[in-house]
Enzyme design. Structure first.
Site, PDB file in Angstrom:
ATOM      1  N   GLY A   1       9.349 -16.382  -4.641  1.00 40.05           N
ATOM      2  CA  GLY A   1       8.916 -15.714  -3.433  1.00 40.05           C
ATOM      3  C   GLY A   1       8.749 -14.212  -3.545  1.00 40.05           C
ATOM      4  O   GLY A   1       8.918 -13.483  -2.564  1.00 40.05           O
ATOM      5  N   SER A   2       8.383 -13.714  -4.724  1.00 34.52           N
ATOM      6  CA  SER A   2       8.202 -12.252  -4.839  1.00 34.52           C
ATOM      7  C   SER A   2       7.065 -11.771  -3.944  1.00 34.52           C
ATOM      8  O   SER A   2       7.160 -10.702  -3.343  1.00 34.52           O
ATOM      9  CB  SER A   2       7.964 -11.839  -6.297  1.00 34.52           C
ATOM     10  OG  SER A   2       6.681 -12.254  -6.741  1.00 34.52           O
TER      11      SER A   2
ATOM     12  N   ASN B   1      -4.319 -17.693   0.975  1.00 34.36           N
ATOM     13  CA  ASN B   1      -3.625 -18.013  -0.278  1.00 34.36           C
ATOM     14  C   ASN B   1      -3.899 -16.893  -1.269  1.00 34.36           C
ATOM     15  O   ASN B   1      -4.953 -16.251  -1.226  1.00 34.36           O
ATOM     16  CB  ASN B   1      -4.142 -19.337  -0.857  1.00 34.36           C
ATOM     17  CG  ASN B   1      -3.425 -19.711  -2.155  1.00 34.36           C
ATOM     18  OD1 ASN B   1      -2.200 -19.611  -2.249  1.00 34.36           O
ATOM     19  ND2 ASN B   1      -4.184 -20.100  -3.164  1.00 34.36           N
TER      20      ASN B   1
ATOM     21  N   HIS C   1      -4.215 -16.268  -5.347  1.00 36.37           N
ATOM     22  CA  HIS C   1      -4.420 -17.011  -6.585  1.00 36.37           C
ATOM     23  C   HIS C   1      -4.485 -16.003  -7.735  1.00 36.37           C
ATOM     24  O   HIS C   1      -5.190 -14.987  -7.612  1.00 36.37           O
ATOM     25  CB  HIS C   1      -5.719 -17.820  -6.501  1.00 36.37           C
ATOM     26  CG  HIS C   1      -6.023 -18.617  -7.727  1.00 36.37           C
ATOM     27  ND1 HIS C   1      -5.371 -19.791  -8.037  1.00 36.37           N
ATOM     28  CD2 HIS C   1      -6.894 -18.396  -8.748  1.00 36.37           C
ATOM     29  CE1 HIS C   1      -5.834 -20.255  -9.190  1.00 36.37           C
ATOM     30  NE2 HIS C   1      -6.760 -19.433  -9.638  1.00 36.37           N
TER      31      HIS C   1
ATOM     32  N   ASP D   1      -8.674 -23.592  -4.184  1.00 33.85           N
ATOM     33  CA  ASP D   1      -8.898 -22.209  -4.656  1.00 33.85           C
ATOM     34  C   ASP D   1     -10.329 -21.767  -4.390  1.00 33.85           C
ATOM     35  O   ASP D   1     -10.873 -20.926  -5.101  1.00 33.85           O
ATOM     36  CB  ASP D   1      -8.576 -22.095  -6.157  1.00 33.85           C
ATOM     37  CG  ASP D   1      -7.104 -22.425  -6.422  1.00 33.85           C
ATOM     38  OD1 ASP D   1      -6.811 -22.971  -7.490  1.00 33.85           O
ATOM     39  OD2 ASP D   1      -6.279 -22.178  -5.528  1.00 33.85           O
TER      40      ASP D   1
ATOM     41  N   GLU E   1      -0.809  -8.483  -7.343  1.00 38.10           N
ATOM     42  CA  GLU E   1      -0.661  -9.375  -6.177  1.00 38.10           C
ATOM     43  C   GLU E   1       0.175  -8.695  -5.101  1.00 38.10           C
ATOM     44  O   GLU E   1      -0.129  -8.776  -3.897  1.00 38.10           O
ATOM     45  CB  GLU E   1       0.006 -10.688  -6.589  1.00 38.10           C
ATOM     46  CG  GLU E   1      -0.837 -11.574  -7.488  1.00 38.10           C
ATOM     47  CD  GLU E   1      -0.095 -12.828  -7.894  1.00 38.10           C
ATOM     48  OE1 GLU E   1       0.611 -13.433  -7.074  1.00 38.10           O
ATOM     49  OE2 GLU E   1      -0.230 -13.224  -9.069  1.00 38.10           O
TER      50      GLU E   1
END
Ligand code: GRF
Length: 199
Positions: free
Chosen positions: A12-13, A107, A109, A145, A174
């Site tokens: 969960g970073s 999301n 990816h 995706d 990210e």
């Protein structure tokens, strides 16, 4: 104030960065961190940040994806989330579940989509000899995706990179990209954000 649920499967970073970003004049707040793995380390990290958590173990459901997703819906609906962020969530969702949240589910990816949907993105970029890699935040649609791209961040591929060293560099990107895109999406702005290379 938009209510954001974050779905995780592991450390969960990305979730931590999203939660930490939703303060002050940010138009959203985290209302739930939900995992398919009751042992996910991210659950205790979310609790430490004061975010309500829940877990629905997918394993007892076996191949009954619809059954698992019906169970997943309970905490999601109880939290009355407006937006769902998949962050390191490793289960494929059925078209029925996706359709329910179409336009409200994001999301992240770890590749520059449309390149390298699916798994092992870093090994594939290295094998291809790509000079750049990165990550993408996209709206979740029934195409794995796929979906409209809301943001990307690029990182260089360096000589001697391994999938691990590249993954670590992409993960840092990210952590910059997802909070920036969430803030835009929560304020109703869906224009694509391309982050400049990190300093
Ligand atoms: C990482 O591989 C990341 O690239 C992808 O999910 C994995 C775990 O991320 N988004 P997190 O630390 O659980 O957010």
């Amino acid at each position: 104030m938009k209510r954001v649920a974050i779905l995780i499967s592991g450390g969960g970073s990305n979730m931590v960065k999203l939660v930490e970003s939703m303060t002050g004049d940010h138009p959203a707040r985290p209302v739930l961190v939900l995992s398919n793995d009751p042992e996910a380390a991210g659950l205790s990290r979310a609790a430490a940040l004061g975010v309500p958590t829940a877990a629905v173990d997918h394993r007892p459901f076996g191949r009954d994806r619809a059954g698992f997703e019906a169970a997943l819906l309970e905490p999601l609906e109880a939290a009355a989330s407006d937006l769902i962020c998949l962050a390191g969530f490793m289960r494929i969702l059925t078209p029925g579940f996706v359709a329910r949240f179409q336009g409200r589910m994001l999301n992240i990816h770890p590749s520059l989509l449309p390149n390298y949907p699916g798994l092992d993105t870093h090994a594939r970029a290295l094998a291809a000899g790509d000079a750049a890699a990165g990550c993408t935040v996209h709206e979740v649609t029934t195409e794995l995706d796929g979906g409209p791209i809301l943001g990307q961040a690029r990182v260089p591929v360096l000589p001697g990179d391994t999938p691990e060293t590249l993954a670590a560099r992409v993960l840092k990107a990210e952590h910059r990209l997802y909070p920036a895109v969430l803030r835009r999406a929560a304020s109703g702005d869906r224009t694509r954000l391309d982050l400049p290379a990190s300093p």
